[in-house]
Design an enzyme around this catalytic site. Sequence first.
Site, PDB file in Angstrom:
ATOM      1  N   SER A  92       0.802  -1.228   0.000  1.00 47.01           N
ATOM      2  CA  SER A  92       0.000   0.000   0.000  1.00 47.01           C
ATOM      3  C   SER A  92       0.833   1.275   0.000  1.00 47.01           C
ATOM      4  O   SER A  92       0.310   2.349  -0.256  1.00 47.01           O
ATOM      5  CB  SER A  92      -0.932   0.020   1.212  1.00 47.01           C
ATOM      6  N   ASP A 149      -3.377   8.073   8.049  1.00 53.43           N
ATOM      7  CA  ASP A 149      -4.486   7.282   8.609  1.00 53.43           C
ATOM      8  C   ASP A 149      -4.033   6.341   9.731  1.00 53.43           C
ATOM      9  O   ASP A 149      -4.754   5.434  10.110  1.00 53.43           O
ATOM     10  CB  ASP A 149      -5.176   6.481   7.498  1.00 53.43           C
ATOM     11  N   HIS A 181      -0.502   4.633   7.075  1.00 48.70           N
ATOM     12  CA  HIS A 181       0.152   5.254   5.918  1.00 48.70           C
ATOM     13  C   HIS A 181       0.466   6.711   6.222  1.00 48.70           C
ATOM     14  O   HIS A 181      -0.168   7.325   7.080  1.00 48.70           O
ATOM     15  CB  HIS A 181      -0.766   5.152   4.697  1.00 48.70           C
TER      16      HIS A 181
END
Length: 378
Positions: free
Chosen positions: A42, A343, A346
Amino acid sequence: MAHHCSSVFSMKLQLIKVFLSLATIKGVFGNCYSSIFSFGDSLTDTGNIYFTDPTQHCLFPPYGESYFTHPTGRCCNGRLVLDFTAQTLGLPLIKPYLGVENGSTIQEGVNFAVVGATALDASFFFERGIDNVSTNDSLRVQLDWFKKILPSLCNTSSECNEIFGSSLFLMGEIGGNDYNYPFFLYRSIEEIQTFVPLVIKAIASAINELIELGAVTLMVPGNLPIGCSAAYLTYYETADTDQYDPETGCLNWLNKFSEYHNDQLQKELSRIQALHPHTNIIYADFYNSSMRFYRNPSQYGFTGGALTACCGGGGPYNFNTSAECGDPSVSACDDPSKYVSWDGIHLTEAAYRWITNGLLEGPYTIPQISISCVSQDA
């Protein structure tokens, strides 16, 4: 005298030969890269997740709000290290593999990274009762995708060598999730440490395969300091103040774990480099490039702090697994550029910009990556 002149001349000739042979090896590094091929999780996915898991919370607002103004599949408020790297090298943003339509051009690169991806195959975790792995699209699967597109890039080995010789292969970040999944189930650090050599081996195996296919320049990021992550700080919150670094507020033992992975990775990269002297294997030090702003957040504009998430559902670090960023009930902070953490897991676009800057302009790549033609737009 004549003898002296001829020996000086032959010495000059030797030097020119050495210089030319170095220029041949380094030639592609001195110019712009013509394409980027990227693998990872991610921290690097630019939209593959949209095709593999349309319910993923990174696909909902406020993700993407700062640069793209809408969610793009990036787990960020804006651009990632891959995006900044492409823009700095004067390339377009790299398309996600699963979003590439047949017949569309892929000459400038493809991104195979998927949110949640691991270096090791998912079966490895399921066999050990680690059942929170969110995707089967491991590094091995991503490498198979790369092999699938080969015929549409080049038909002969010399053609492939030409294209890949001037390409930058970005190997991750990958490996972080191999540890996140067991850590978030509170598995013991002793058990998780036994995964490290296997993760490194999987990354090394992928690098070796790419070199065989013609890759010359590979940038391999290490892991971020997980002890500074709002998610980890929430999962492993403790009243024992000795466990925290007084300078940063990060958890020491978790950062030591990241350093262990990074140390083992660098040793393996040195081994691969020695076996392939004509390749350029670059370690990208995500850890130290980001530790700068954990130590001095305000110096880098992070007046919202380094450890609290911008977008989250409350708690001491604004991270809450039952109210994640992307849930309708969760809102983001007013100005994400003042935060390091987006978040809780990340980072923000602003943090990724600083990390990329530290890689491309130094000194956080080993050896230093050469980008002699740099666009200043990034």
